[in-house]
Design a protein around this motif. Structure first.
Motif, PDB file in Angstrom:
ATOM      1  N   HIS A 115      -1.297  12.570  -0.577  1.00  0.00           N
ATOM      2  CA  HIS A 115      -0.964  11.425  -1.531  1.00  0.00           C
ATOM      3  C   HIS A 115       0.545  11.283  -1.136  1.00  0.00           C
ATOM      4  CE1 HIS A 115      -4.174  11.000  -4.260  1.00  0.00           C
ATOM      5  NE2 HIS A 115      -4.453  12.346  -4.070  1.00  0.00           N
ATOM      6  N   VAL A 116       1.193  12.068  -0.893  1.00  0.00           N
ATOM      7  CA  VAL A 116       2.773  11.646  -0.692  1.00  0.00           C
ATOM      8  C   VAL A 116       2.927  10.795   0.854  1.00  0.00           C
ATOM      9  CG1 VAL A 116       4.893  12.814   0.107  1.00  0.00           C
ATOM     10  CG2 VAL A 116       3.563  13.749  -1.739  1.00  0.00           C
ATOM     11  N   VAL A 117       2.014  11.526   1.532  1.00  0.00           N
ATOM     12  CA  VAL A 117       2.127  10.909   2.997  1.00  0.00           C
ATOM     13  C   VAL A 117       1.631   9.442   2.928  1.00  0.00           C
ATOM     14  CG1 VAL A 117       1.055  11.115   5.538  1.00  0.00           C
ATOM     15  CG2 VAL A 117       2.173  12.913   4.339  1.00  0.00           C
ATOM     16  N   THR A 118       0.583   9.250   2.042  1.00  0.00           N
ATOM     17  CA  THR A 118      -0.217   7.921   1.890  1.00  0.00           C
ATOM     18  C   THR A 118       0.696   6.870   1.496  1.00  0.00           C
ATOM     19  OG1 THR A 118      -2.202   8.803   1.373  1.00  0.00           O
ATOM     20  CG2 THR A 118      -2.063   6.601   0.320  1.00  0.00           C
ATOM     21  N   LEU A 119       1.928   7.138   0.715  1.00  0.00           N
ATOM     22  CA  LEU A 119       2.865   6.272  -0.008  1.00  0.00           C
ATOM     23  C   LEU A 119       3.421   5.183   0.890  1.00  0.00           C
ATOM     24  CD1 LEU A 119       4.396   8.296  -2.996  1.00  0.00           C
ATOM     25  CD2 LEU A 119       2.584   6.305  -3.054  1.00  0.00           C
ATOM     26  N   PRO A 120       4.026   5.897   2.090  1.00  0.00           N
ATOM     27  CA  PRO A 120       4.795   5.152   2.856  1.00  0.00           C
ATOM     28  C   PRO A 120       3.695   4.237   3.655  1.00  0.00           C
ATOM     29  CG  PRO A 120       4.864   7.513   3.779  1.00  0.00           C
ATOM     30  CD  PRO A 120       4.432   7.339   2.381  1.00  0.00           C
ATOM     31  N   VAL A 121       2.515   4.714   4.015  1.00  0.00           N
ATOM     32  CA  VAL A 121       1.413   4.127   4.831  1.00  0.00           C
ATOM     33  C   VAL A 121       1.275   2.611   3.932  1.00  0.00           C
ATOM     34  CG1 VAL A 121      -0.823   4.011   5.611  1.00  0.00           C
ATOM     35  CG2 VAL A 121       0.589   6.221   5.792  1.00  0.00           C
ATOM     36  N   GLU A 122       0.753   2.628   2.701  1.00  0.00           N
ATOM     37  CA  GLU A 122       0.683   1.737   2.037  1.00  0.00           C
ATOM     38  C   GLU A 122       1.825   0.743   1.780  1.00  0.00           C
ATOM     39  OE1 GLU A 122      -2.355   0.955   1.421  1.00  0.00           O
ATOM     40  OE2 GLU A 122      -3.284   2.967   2.239  1.00  0.00           O
ATOM     41  N   ILE A 123       2.852   1.452   1.589  1.00  0.00           N
ATOM     42  CA  ILE A 123       4.084   0.452   1.156  1.00  0.00           C
ATOM     43  C   ILE A 123       4.437  -0.344   2.644  1.00  0.00           C
ATOM     44  CG2 ILE A 123       6.486   0.553   0.386  1.00  0.00           C
ATOM     45  CD1 ILE A 123       5.952   2.836  -1.556  1.00  0.00           C
ATOM     46  N   ASP A 124       4.476   0.529   3.448  1.00  0.00           N
ATOM     47  CA  ASP A 124       4.704  -0.244   4.840  1.00  0.00           C
ATOM     48  C   ASP A 124       3.775  -1.512   5.197  1.00  0.00           C
ATOM     49  OD1 ASP A 124       6.320  -0.146   7.409  1.00  0.00           O
ATOM     50  OD2 ASP A 124       4.423   0.059   8.203  1.00  0.00           O
ATOM     51  N   ALA A 125       2.550  -1.075   4.748  1.00  0.00           N
ATOM     52  CA  ALA A 125       1.457  -2.197   5.127  1.00  0.00           C
ATOM     53  C   ALA A 125       1.750  -3.454   4.298  1.00  0.00           C
ATOM     54  CB  ALA A 125      -0.062  -1.393   4.871  1.00  0.00           C
ATOM     55  N   SER A 126       2.064  -3.254   3.017  1.00  0.00           N
ATOM     56  CA  SER A 126       2.336  -4.311   2.116  1.00  0.00           C
ATOM     57  C   SER A 126       3.534  -5.135   2.541  1.00  0.00           C
ATOM     58  CB  SER A 126       2.268  -3.908   0.661  1.00  0.00           C
ATOM     59  OG  SER A 126       1.229  -3.478   0.119  1.00  0.00           O
ATOM     60  N   ARG A 127       4.529  -4.458   3.076  1.00  0.00           N
ATOM     61  CA  ARG A 127       5.855  -4.912   3.398  1.00  0.00           C
ATOM     62  C   ARG A 127       5.721  -5.615   4.726  1.00  0.00           C
ATOM     63  NH1 ARG A 127       9.059  -4.180   7.649  1.00  0.00           N
ATOM     64  NH2 ARG A 127       7.755  -2.240   8.292  1.00  0.00           N
ATOM     65  N   ARG A 128       4.696  -5.313   5.642  1.00  0.00           N
ATOM     66  CA  ARG A 128       4.565  -6.054   6.807  1.00  0.00           C
ATOM     67  C   ARG A 128       3.861  -7.169   6.520  1.00  0.00           C
ATOM     68  NH1 ARG A 128       3.547  -2.199  11.929  1.00  0.00           N
ATOM     69  NH2 ARG A 128       4.411  -0.395  11.386  1.00  0.00           N
ATOM     70  N   ALA A 129       2.913  -7.162   5.555  1.00  0.00           N
ATOM     71  CA  ALA A 129       2.063  -8.293   5.015  1.00  0.00           C
ATOM     72  C   ALA A 129       2.741  -9.473   4.424  1.00  0.00           C
ATOM     73  CB  ALA A 129       0.849  -7.839   4.157  1.00  0.00           C
ATOM     74  N   TYR A 130       3.664  -9.240   3.635  1.00  0.00           N
ATOM     75  CA  TYR A 130       4.643  -9.919   2.922  1.00  0.00           C
ATOM     76  C   TYR A 130       5.248 -10.843   3.884  1.00  0.00           C
ATOM     77  CZ  TYR A 130       7.632 -12.336  -0.418  1.00  0.00           C
ATOM     78  OH  TYR A 130       8.396 -13.248  -0.994  1.00  0.00           O
ATOM     79  N   GLY A 131       5.737 -10.020   4.952  1.00  0.00           N
ATOM     80  CA  GLY A 131       6.691 -10.871   5.929  1.00  0.00           C
ATOM     81  C   GLY A 131       5.824 -11.905   6.805  1.00  0.00           C
TER      82      GLY A 131
END
Length: 227
Positions: free
Chosen positions: A162-178
């Protein structure tokens, strides 16, 4: 009632409230912005295809999948799978979700470390998530401290996932928005809606991680109480 049972029920109630709030936020945000068409007029499938092609990932497939909010990226099959509404829809929510899943494809192609770590521990997590409750029950009914300690160790793998999943999902959203802004898929006036959808989606993983932390602290408390 046994103190351990009372505490367990409290942890479960808090976890359910956190998860429920996250799910409600996702569904309300998605519902609101799935009714607002994006100015580009592109469908989720077209946006996904465009993002992949522009980043040299033409080999990654874009496929529809049944259900609602069942969107995901399959790193083994190299496929971005979008729920039917997002695959064919051209709403702000649809293109945002499509871009998010393409963010995972970009992570995969770039060897994004947290994603590689998550994939590496996944088989261990599948085993641990099935075994730790049984080990914990055996310890609680009096078969020995060893079983509770084993449950704690096994749950550590679940918590790590669960902890490792956090940066994976947050980074994917950050990339998507940009990407959505740079590629002209959404206008500046639509950016707020896209951000809300992407933020709500990321919060579900934060809620899951918080619940996992609470469960781990509970297991740790019980293991020390048994000593």
């Amino acid at each position: 009632m046994d103190e351990r049972v009372e505490l367990y029920l409290l942890v479960m109630i808090i976890g359910a409230l956190i998860s429920g709030a996250a799910a409600l936020w996702v569904r309300s945000s998605y519902a609101a912005w799935s009714k607002r068409p994006s100015s580009s007029g592109l469908t989720g499938a077209e946006v996904a295809r465009m993002i992949l092609e522009r980043n040299g990932l033409g080999h990654v497939r874009v496929e529809p999948v049944p259900g609602t909010l069942t969107d995901h990226y399959d790193p083994r099959a190299k496929a971005v799978r979008l729920s039917e509404g997002n695959f064919r829809g051209s709403s702000i929510a649809a293109v945002s979700v499509a871009a998010h899943e393409c963010g995972h494809a970009l992570q995969d192609a770039g060897g994004y470390l947290p994603m590689r770590l998550r994939a590496g521990i996944f088989p261990v997590v599948m085993f641990s998530s099935q075994v730790w409750p049984m080990a914990f029950v055996l310890g609680v009914i009096g078969l020995g401290q060893f079983w509770i300690q084993l449950a704690v160790v096994l749950f550590l793998a679940v918590l790590a996932f669960h902890v490792v999943t956090l940066p994976v999902e947050i980074d994917a959203s950050r990339r998507a928005y940009g990407i959505l802004g740079r590629y002209g898929v959404i206008s500046s006036g639509e950016a707020g809606g896209s951000r809300r959808v992407l933020t709500a989606a990321a919060f579900t993983y934060i809620a899951a991680a918080l619940t996992a932390v609470l469960t781990f602290l509970y297991l740790l408390f019980v293991s020390r109480q048994q000593q």
